[in-house]
Motif scaffolding. Structure first.
Motif, short mmCIF file in Angstrom:
data_model
loop_
_atom_site.label_atom_id
_atom_site.label_comp_id
_atom_site.label_asym_id
_atom_site.label_seq_id
_atom_site.Cartn_x
_atom_site.Cartn_y
_atom_site.Cartn_z
N ALA A 1 0.82 -1.21 0.00
CA ALA A 1 0.00 0.00 0.00
C ALA A 1 0.85 1.27 0.00
CB ALA A 1 -0.94 0.00 1.21
N PHE A 2 2.04 1.19 0.57
CA PHE A 2 2.91 2.36 0.66
C PHE A 2 3.89 2.47 -0.51
CE2 PHE A 2 1.80 1.76 5.18
CZ PHE A 2 1.33 3.04 5.47
N ARG A 3 3.76 1.62 -1.52
CA ARG A 3 4.72 1.58 -2.62
C ARG A 3 4.96 2.95 -3.27
NH1 ARG A 3 3.40 -2.87 -6.65
NH2 ARG A 3 1.62 -1.51 -6.90
N PRO A 4 3.93 3.73 -3.63
CA PRO A 4 4.22 5.04 -4.25
C PRO A 4 4.89 6.02 -3.29
CG PRO A 4 1.85 4.56 -4.33
CD PRO A 4 2.52 3.43 -3.62
N ILE B 1 12.87 21.39 -0.45
CA ILE B 1 12.52 20.77 0.83
C ILE B 1 11.01 20.77 1.04
CG2 ILE B 1 12.70 21.06 3.35
CD1 ILE B 1 15.61 22.09 2.77
N ILE B 2 10.39 21.92 0.85
CA ILE B 2 8.93 22.01 1.01
C ILE B 2 8.22 21.10 0.02
CG2 ILE B 2 6.95 23.57 0.75
CD1 ILE B 2 8.89 25.80 1.88
N GLY B 3 8.70 21.08 -1.21
CA GLY B 3 8.08 20.24 -2.23
C GLY B 3 8.24 18.76 -1.95
N SER B 4 9.40 18.35 -1.51
CA SER B 4 9.63 16.93 -1.21
C SER B 4 8.74 16.47 -0.06
CB SER B 4 11.09 16.67 -0.86
OG SER B 4 11.92 16.94 -1.96
N VAL B 5 8.68 17.28 0.98
CA VAL B 5 7.81 16.95 2.13
C VAL B 5 6.35 17.00 1.70
CG1 VAL B 5 7.05 17.72 4.41
CG2 VAL B 5 9.49 17.71 3.86
N GLY B 6 5.97 18.08 1.03
CA GLY B 6 4.57 18.24 0.63
C GLY B 6 4.09 17.15 -0.30
N LEU B 7 4.91 16.80 -1.28
CA LEU B 7 4.50 15.77 -2.23
C LEU B 7 4.35 14.42 -1.56
CD1 LEU B 7 4.05 15.07 -5.30
CD2 LEU B 7 6.41 14.29 -5.26
N THR B 8 5.32 14.01 -0.77
CA THR B 8 5.25 12.68 -0.17
C THR B 8 4.18 12.59 0.93
OG1 THR B 8 7.13 13.22 1.26
CG2 THR B 8 7.61 12.01 -0.75
N VAL B 9 4.08 13.61 1.76
CA VAL B 9 3.04 13.60 2.79
C VAL B 9 1.66 13.72 2.15
CG1 VAL B 9 2.09 14.82 4.79
CG2 VAL B 9 4.55 14.42 4.63
N GLY B 10 1.55 14.61 1.16
CA GLY B 10 0.28 14.77 0.45
C GLY B 10 -0.14 13.48 -0.24
N MET B 11 0.82 12.79 -0.85
CA MET B 11 0.53 11.51 -1.50
C MET B 11 0.04 10.50 -0.48
SD MET B 11 3.20 9.16 -3.65
CE MET B 11 3.45 10.37 -4.91
N TRP B 12 0.69 10.46 0.68
CA TRP B 12 0.26 9.54 1.76
C TRP B 12 -1.15 9.87 2.21
CZ3 TRP B 12 0.35 10.95 7.26
CH2 TRP B 12 0.05 9.88 8.10
N LEU B 13 -1.42 11.16 2.46
CA LEU B 13 -2.76 11.56 2.91
C LEU B 13 -3.82 11.25 1.87
CD1 LEU B 13 -1.94 15.01 4.56
CD2 LEU B 13 -2.57 12.89 5.74
N MET C 1 -3.63 9.03 -0.83
CA MET C 1 -3.76 7.64 -1.26
C MET C 1 -4.11 6.67 -0.13
SD MET C 1 -0.74 7.22 -4.00
CE MET C 1 -1.01 7.74 -5.69
N VAL C 2 -3.47 6.85 1.02
CA VAL C 2 -3.68 5.92 2.12
C VAL C 2 -4.87 6.33 2.99
CG1 VAL C 2 -2.57 4.84 4.14
CG2 VAL C 2 -1.23 5.30 2.07
N LYS C 3 -5.15 7.64 3.05
CA LYS C 3 -6.28 8.18 3.82
C LYS C 3 -6.25 7.76 5.29
CE LYS C 3 -9.33 8.10 -0.25
NZ LYS C 3 -8.43 8.81 -1.05
N PRO C 4 -5.16 8.06 5.99
CA PRO C 4 -5.05 7.61 7.38
C PRO C 4 -5.97 8.35 8.34
CG PRO C 4 -3.20 9.01 6.85
CD PRO C 4 -3.97 8.81 5.58
N PHE C 5 -6.40 9.56 8.00
CA PHE C 5 -7.20 10.37 8.91
C PHE C 5 -8.59 10.68 8.37
CE2 PHE C 5 -2.71 11.74 9.58
CZ PHE C 5 -2.51 11.05 10.76
N ASN C 6 -8.94 10.14 7.23
CA ASN C 6 -10.24 10.37 6.60
C ASN C 6 -10.53 11.86 6.44
OD1 ASN C 6 -12.49 9.38 5.32
ND2 ASN C 6 -13.72 9.31 7.18
N LEU C 7 -9.53 12.62 6.01
CA LEU C 7 -9.69 14.05 5.75
C LEU C 7 -10.44 14.26 4.44
CD1 LEU C 7 -6.05 15.14 6.65
CD2 LEU C 7 -8.10 15.51 8.03
N PRO C 8 -11.03 15.44 4.25
CA PRO C 8 -11.72 15.70 2.98
C PRO C 8 -10.75 15.56 1.79
CG PRO C 8 -12.19 17.43 4.58
CD PRO C 8 -11.13 16.55 5.17
#
Length: 129
Positions: free
Chosen positions: A34-37, A76-88, A90-97
């Protein structure tokens, strides 16, 4: 001053390398991909790209300019934003909008794109000391 850029990019590359390795170990142990991307982007965008840019600043000894600051911080902002945003997103850990997670994901990607453009411009305008 460029050693400052090299050092901060190198530290963030190390963080991303550790995160990517931990995600890979988790996926192997859990038998789930599930975390592959997120794993792949952590390693390629976070670890490899930030490391390459850290080496560039160390080897070429550029002067600190507004463009180099834009490059480093958008990377730095882009690397963090892209990977965290992708996690949020695709994985939907917090069921955010979905609109919020997609905005975070796209915003990180745009910041990363800005860093690639800035780096290209830096290489065009680089002059030997």
């Amino acid at each position: 001053m460029t050693n400052k850029h090299s050092k901060i990019l190198l530290r963030f590359a190390g963080i991303f390398g550790l995160i990517g390795a931990l995600l890979g170990a988790h996926m192997a142990g859990a038998g789930s991909y599930a975390f592959r991307p997120i794993h792949a982007h952590s390693l390629v965008v976070g670890w490899l790209t930030l490391f390459a840019w850290a080496v560039y600043y160390k080897v070429f000894q550029t002067t600190e300019t507004v463009l180099t600051k834009i490059h480093v911080w958008s990377a730095i902002i882009g690397s963090v934003g892209l990977t965290v945003g992708m996690w949020l997103y695709m994985v939907k850990p917090f069921n955010l909008p979905e609109g919020l997670t997609l905005t975070f994901y796209i915003g990180g990607g745009v910041a990363l794109l800005i860093s690639f453009i800035a780096f290209f411009l830096i290489t065009l305008f680089y002059r030997e000391p």
